[in-house]
Design an enzyme around this catalytic site. Structure first.
Site, short mmCIF file in Angstrom:
data_model
loop_
_atom_site.label_atom_id
_atom_site.label_comp_id
_atom_site.label_asym_id
_atom_site.label_seq_id
_atom_site.Cartn_x
_atom_site.Cartn_y
_atom_site.Cartn_z
N PRO A 299 15.91 7.06 -8.22
CA PRO A 299 16.07 8.51 -8.43
C PRO A 299 16.12 9.25 -7.10
O PRO A 299 15.36 8.93 -6.18
CB PRO A 299 14.80 8.90 -9.20
CG PRO A 299 14.30 7.64 -9.80
CD PRO A 299 14.72 6.55 -8.87
N GLU A 300 17.06 10.19 -6.97
CA GLU A 300 17.18 11.00 -5.76
C GLU A 300 16.76 12.43 -6.10
O GLU A 300 16.29 12.69 -7.21
CB GLU A 300 18.62 10.94 -5.24
CG GLU A 300 19.09 9.50 -4.96
CD GLU A 300 20.53 9.41 -4.47
OE1 GLU A 300 21.00 10.34 -3.79
OE2 GLU A 300 21.19 8.41 -4.77
N HIS B 123 5.69 -1.90 -20.09
CA HIS B 123 5.59 -1.76 -18.63
C HIS B 123 4.80 -0.50 -18.22
O HIS B 123 4.99 0.02 -17.14
CB HIS B 123 6.98 -1.73 -18.01
CG HIS B 123 7.74 -3.01 -18.23
ND1 HIS B 123 7.26 -4.24 -17.84
CD2 HIS B 123 8.93 -3.25 -18.85
CE1 HIS B 123 8.13 -5.19 -18.18
NE2 HIS B 123 9.15 -4.62 -18.80
N ARG C 139 9.91 -2.28 -12.52
CA ARG C 139 9.96 -3.07 -11.28
C ARG C 139 8.66 -2.96 -10.47
O ARG C 139 8.51 -3.64 -9.45
CB ARG C 139 11.15 -2.61 -10.42
CG ARG C 139 12.51 -2.77 -11.10
CD ARG C 139 13.08 -4.17 -11.02
NE ARG C 139 13.24 -4.66 -9.65
CZ ARG C 139 14.32 -4.47 -8.90
NH1 ARG C 139 15.33 -3.78 -9.37
NH2 ARG C 139 14.39 -4.95 -7.69
N ARG D 248 22.33 11.75 18.70
CA ARG D 248 22.07 10.40 18.19
C ARG D 248 23.40 9.69 17.97
O ARG D 248 24.45 10.33 17.89
CB ARG D 248 21.29 10.48 16.87
CG ARG D 248 19.95 11.14 17.03
CD ARG D 248 19.22 11.27 15.71
NE ARG D 248 18.16 12.25 15.82
CZ ARG D 248 16.91 11.95 16.14
NH1 ARG D 248 16.54 10.70 16.33
NH2 ARG D 248 16.00 12.91 16.24
#
Ligand SMILES: [Zn+2]
Length: 274
Positions: free
Chosen positions: A2-3, A93, A112, A155
């Site tokens: 998820p973002e 889970h 997970r 950078r």
């Protein structure tokens, strides 16, 4: 993973469902989910805390509690919060269950098992590294073309790696970075010191646009993400490059390419992006 738009969607839903509730008791089914403090202290400290508000910082969900505490949770790959009646069957889970005083459970399910939680004092949050290191929120006024230019132009990182670094731009991940770079016409492996001021400006706009659209459509469900009530997001139907390997570019028809950049599968149009 998820973002920002997915975590923001979860935050908005949880804020409606659990704000004002008190945590009557907590059951931990997987000890490693609780990173701080030890599980026993966690359960004891959080008991009888009222959830005053739910916020988000980068990809972290922050439950501001009474007693000057804050529960910070990171969903990582497959973490998922739901709110359901206390009698309903437990998903296999399930890792942590917070039983609330309104007869509902706030449950954390994580297939997970990479998801993590920290119970912090609100005053120590500024020193808590995972949060303290986060860069500005991309949808805030602090996230400007000038900020990105100043942070990036000396950078030599590929722009994709730069945007994935949470200390420069927090909340972005693989999907929304690929979409933003496509819309801004910038190749993912361009070095940050080669971007012009106009390109930084275009990128700033497309990042904000893509994230706002992602939130409007309640996030992207590609792998396992669903919101708190199990509904998938809708943004996967609007993606222009992510997951479109070999399909024609919507702008020019060139097949979308996939390569590895910054260690991640990266999608781009070799014609529209330079
Ligand atoms: Zn194209």
């Amino acid at each position: 993973m998820p973002e920002l738009p997915e975590v923001e969607t979860v935050k908005r839903e949880l804020a409606k469902k659990v704000t004002g509730c008190t945590i009557a008791h907590t059951k931990i089914y997987l000890v490693k989910t609780i990173q701080k403090p030890d599980p026993e202290s966690f359960v004891k400290c959080i008991q009888n805390s009222r959830i005053n508000s739910v916020k988000r910082r980068g990809k972290y969900l922050l439950f501001y509690l009474s007693n000057h505490l804050c529960l910070a949770a990171h969903l990582k790959m497959t973490g998922h919060f739901s709110v359901c009646g206390q009698g309903s069957a437990l998903h296999k889970h399930t890792r942590v269950v917070f039983s609330l005083d309104n007869g509902c459970d706030l449950r954390f399910v994580d297939t997970r098992t990479f998801g993590v939680m920290y119970l912090l004092c609100q005053k120590e949050m500024d020193q808590f590294k995972p949060l303290a290191c986060l860069g500005p929120e991309p949808l805030s006024d602090a996230f400007t073309a000038q900020y990105l230019f100043e942070t990036g132009h000396q950078r030599t990182l590929p722009i994709k790696a730069f945007l994935l670094n949470q200390s420069f731009a927090c909340g972005l991940g693989n999907i929304y970075v690929d979409e933003s770079l496509f819309r801004a016409g910038i190749l993912p492996d361009r070095r940050t010191n080669t971007l012009s001021k106009d390109e930084w400006a275009a990128l700033t706009l497309t990042i904000k646009e893509v994230l706002q659209e992602g939130i409007q459509h309640r996030g992207t469900s590609i792998q396992s993400y669903t919101s708190t009530d199990g509904r998938p997001g809708g943004y996967q139907d609007r993606l222009l490059v992510y997951g479109k390997d070999q399909r024609p570019c919507v702008r020019c028809g060139t097949p979308i390419q996939k390569q590895k950049t910054a260690g991640r599968g990266t999608h781009f149009c070799p014609t529209c992006q330079r």
